[in-house]
Write an enzyme that holds these catalytic residues in place. Structure first.
Site, short mmCIF file in Angstrom:
data_model
loop_
_atom_site.label_atom_id
_atom_site.label_comp_id
_atom_site.label_asym_id
_atom_site.label_seq_id
_atom_site.Cartn_x
_atom_site.Cartn_y
_atom_site.Cartn_z
N LYS A 120 0.83 -1.22 0.00
CA LYS A 120 0.00 0.00 0.00
C LYS A 120 0.86 1.26 0.00
O LYS A 120 0.46 2.29 -0.54
CB LYS A 120 -0.90 -0.01 1.24
CG LYS A 120 -1.46 1.34 1.57
CD LYS A 120 -2.07 1.40 2.96
CE LYS A 120 -2.26 2.82 3.44
NZ LYS A 120 -1.03 3.51 3.82
N ASN A 121 2.04 1.17 0.63
CA ASN A 121 2.87 2.37 0.71
C ASN A 121 3.91 2.47 -0.40
O ASN A 121 4.70 3.41 -0.42
CB ASN A 121 3.52 2.46 2.09
CG ASN A 121 2.47 2.81 3.15
OD1 ASN A 121 1.35 3.17 2.81
ND2 ASN A 121 2.83 2.68 4.41
N ARG B 49 -2.90 11.32 1.34
CA ARG B 49 -1.68 12.13 1.36
C ARG B 49 -0.90 12.03 0.05
O ARG B 49 0.07 12.74 -0.15
CB ARG B 49 -0.78 11.66 2.50
CG ARG B 49 -1.12 12.28 3.82
CD ARG B 49 -0.22 11.78 4.91
NE ARG B 49 1.11 12.37 4.93
CZ ARG B 49 1.38 13.58 5.38
NH1 ARG B 49 0.42 14.36 5.83
NH2 ARG B 49 2.62 14.04 5.41
N CYS C 124 -4.74 9.03 7.27
CA CYS C 124 -5.23 8.66 8.59
C CYS C 124 -4.93 9.75 9.61
O CYS C 124 -3.98 10.51 9.45
CB CYS C 124 -4.55 7.36 9.04
SG CYS C 124 -5.15 5.93 8.17
N ASP D 287 4.07 1.19 11.80
CA ASP D 287 2.83 0.55 11.31
C ASP D 287 2.64 -0.86 11.88
O ASP D 287 1.56 -1.41 11.82
CB ASP D 287 2.84 0.48 9.78
CG ASP D 287 2.99 1.85 9.17
OD1 ASP D 287 2.05 2.63 9.25
OD2 ASP D 287 4.07 2.14 8.64
N VAL E 173 7.98 7.63 15.91
CA VAL E 173 7.78 8.15 14.55
C VAL E 173 6.61 9.14 14.50
O VAL E 173 6.72 10.22 13.91
CB VAL E 173 7.59 6.99 13.55
CG1 VAL E 173 7.37 7.54 12.13
CG2 VAL E 173 8.78 6.06 13.57
N1 EPU Z 1 6.87 14.89 9.10
C1 EPU Z 1 7.00 16.24 9.31
N2 EPU Z 1 6.99 17.07 8.21
C2 EPU Z 1 6.86 16.58 6.94
C3 EPU Z 1 6.74 15.18 6.74
C4 EPU Z 1 6.74 14.36 7.86
O1 EPU Z 1 7.13 16.72 10.44
O2 EPU Z 1 6.85 17.36 5.98
C5 EPU Z 1 6.88 14.00 10.28
C6 EPU Z 1 5.54 13.26 10.44
O3 EPU Z 1 4.59 14.05 11.10
C7 EPU Z 1 5.96 12.03 11.23
C8 EPU Z 1 7.38 11.75 10.68
O4 EPU Z 1 7.82 12.95 10.09
O5 EPU Z 1 6.06 12.35 12.59
C9 EPU Z 1 7.43 10.61 9.68
O6 EPU Z 1 6.58 10.89 8.58
P1 EPU Z 1 6.86 10.32 7.12
O7 EPU Z 1 6.97 11.45 6.17
O8 EPU Z 1 8.00 9.37 7.19
O9 EPU Z 1 5.54 9.52 6.85
P2 EPU Z 1 4.59 9.56 5.57
O10 EPU Z 1 5.39 9.56 4.33
O11 EPU Z 1 3.57 10.61 5.77
C10 EPU Z 1 4.50 6.97 5.26
C11 EPU Z 1 3.40 5.94 5.23
C12 EPU Z 1 2.87 5.70 6.63
C13 EPU Z 1 4.03 5.25 7.51
C14 EPU Z 1 5.16 6.29 7.48
C15 EPU Z 1 6.38 5.87 8.26
C16 EPU Z 1 2.43 6.24 3.07
C17 EPU Z 1 1.26 6.65 2.27
N3 EPU Z 1 2.33 6.40 4.38
O12 EPU Z 1 3.89 8.16 5.74
O13 EPU Z 1 1.93 4.65 6.54
O14 EPU Z 1 3.58 5.09 8.82
O15 EPU Z 1 5.55 6.53 6.12
O16 EPU Z 1 6.91 4.67 7.76
O17 EPU Z 1 3.41 5.74 2.54
C18 EPU Z 1 0.05 3.37 7.09
O18 EPU Z 1 0.37 2.60 6.20
O19 EPU Z 1 -0.87 3.12 7.90
C19 EPU Z 1 0.75 4.66 7.21
C20 EPU Z 1 0.30 5.68 7.93
#
Ligand code: EPU
Length: 438
Positions: free
Chosen positions: A25-26, A97, A121, A313, A335
């Protein structure tokens, strides 16, 4: 008419069966965005037909392209990229997102993009400041517009040296998707190196990009003038695989996941064994069976982290299983500041759990100084009793299923449609492993 958003589940059965796992999914949505970087057609295999795939397909259509199911594959083509209206993009952003990652393709192919408040989410504030820093460094100009930010690229984007203050998955993907067609070299330090990111890099490499992943979380990209179409099978979903494994652990069952990659699950497997679970993997590591090795699980101390750490996750379904451990488990979420909301549901089912704002682990994380309840203490073993629950986010939703399956009696879980975002056919699958559902 049955209400598909409510699941009535009678717990207490030992789960047993085989679940086949498909594309991550990611990883898949980002690969679909990569296909927008070229006017040529691309083919994506090992697709999970989940809600997020559908939303990103709609986004590609809004940009004037097509994302069609052809047999078991997804055919994506964007011959001419035309950015949709801000209203359409704003609506897509509220649902997921991923649209925030369409900036790179949109800026390269049309010179403009729009970012509104992203959805997904409800776990923590989830800002996009790192994404904006990446784009600004590559030469993107931003102006405030109603409902968000208007982005323009007055000239071709140019390579830059960028350091992330945290190895964000999304910001690293933003960097890759925006820099591969920029002029000159780009360097990202403190980058995320999750398997889903490497899968995106392999796709971009197939398309003609020049990207190297170096030691110490450094990624260098040498911009190229054009990219071509690709054919690629998405890596298996290691989050879904671990969710089913945690279900087996919590219910003293035996579940086999097929179509997985052992390497992507290595940290989870070690933790599984430490907690008193056991597993057997096929010679090529694509099929793994999970079960309990002892009648009572072992408590443990656990900290979530970026790859190769224990994934955030994986946390909630696994911690739910730890309610069946004989002693005190301590979990530190580093995280997301707000990924412990499901603990209230565990309490409602009769678990002895507590939340703490302190960092209860070896890392002094970013959330230690705020008022974020990001550490959990579980005092097991707990006898869980079915109750009424409401799903707040995707992974919490699966952990409610795990908890309700481990509990005795009936549970009613509302908001269950949220699981369609990330679990393909999950109602069929939970029935297939012997869970008694309406
Ligand atoms: N963060 C910031 N600023 C930003 C981006 C992120 O402060 O501009 C912070 C976030 O708030 C968080 C941390 O950095 O505290 C990590 O965020 P990250 O950017 O790594 O996460 P993401 O790309 O938004 C993806 C997955 C998530 C998964 C995380 C960590 C997707 C669509 N989502 O999110 O998956 O938990 O990486 O591995 O790829 C899920 O599958 O349920 C899910 C939420």
């Amino acid at each position: 008419m049955p209400d598909t958003d409510v699941l009535r589940l009678r717990g207490g059965n030992r789960t047993q069966g085989t679940i086949s796992i498909r594309g991550s999914k990611n990883a898949l949505p980002k690969i679909m965005v990569a296909a927008m970087l070229t006017s040529e057609p691309s083919r994506i295999g090992n697709v999970s037909w989940i809600r997020d795939t559908q939303i990103v397909g709609e986004m590609i259509e809004a940009y004037g392209g097509s994302a069609r199911r052809v047999g078991t594959e997804l055919a994506v083509e964007v011959p001419d990229l035309v950015p949709p209206s801000q209203d359409v993009l704003g609506d897509l952003n509220r649902r997921s997102r991923i649209p925030v990652l369409s900036c790179g393709p949109a800026l390269h192919r049309s010179g403009e993009a729009f970012i509104s408040t992203p959805g997904g989410c409800t776990i923590g504030a989830r800002p996009v400041d790192f994404h904006l820093d990446v784009l600004r460094s590559l030469g993107v100009v931003m102006t405030e517009a109603e409902g968000g930010l208007r982005l323009t690229a007055p000239t071709r984007l140019r390579g830059a040296r960028i350091e992330l203050s945290y190895p964000s998955v999304g910001a690293t993907e933003q960097f890759l998707l925006a820099s591969c067609l920029a002029e000159g070299d780009s360097l990202l330090t403190n980058a995320a190196v999750e398997p889903e990111i490497l899968d995106l890099i392999y796709v971009l490499q197939k398309m003609g990009a020049l990207i190297s992943v170096e030691t110490n979380r450094q990624i260098t990209v040498t911009g190229v003038d054009r990219l071509r179409g690709f054919a690629h099978d998405v890596i298996p979903d290691r989050l879904e695989a671990a969710s089913w494994a945690s279900l087996a652990l919590a219910t003293d069952g035996e579940i086999t996941v097929s179509g997985v990659r052992q390497a992507d699950l290595a940290t989870y497997l070690n933790t599984y064994r430490r907690a008193g679970g056991e597993f057997a993997a096929s010679p090529d590591g694509t099929e793994i069976s999970f079960w309990r090795d002892r009648s009572m699980l072992r408590p443990l101390a656990l900290e979530t982290n970026v790859h190769p750490g224990f994934m955030t996750d994986w946390q909630s379904p696994f911690v739910t299983a730890l309610t069946q451990a004989d002693g005190i488990s301590v979990i530190h979420e580093t995280v997301y500041e707000d990924r412990t909301g499901y603990v209230a549901a565990l309490e409602a089912l009769g678990a002895n759990v507590g939340l703490f704002t302190e960092c209860l682990g070896p890392t002094h994380c970013r959330f230690g100084r705020g008022n974020h309840p990001h550490s959990i203490v579980v005092v097991g073993p707990n006898k869980l009793q079915g109750t009424e629950l409401h799903v707040p986010d995707l992974r919490a939703g699966f952990s409610y299923v795990v908890a309700a399956a481990a509990a005795s009696g009936l549970s009613t879980i509302s908001g269950i449609d949220l699981l369609d975002r990330g679990y393909e056919d999950f109602r069929t699958k939970i029935a297939a492993v012997g869970i008694d559902i309406d």
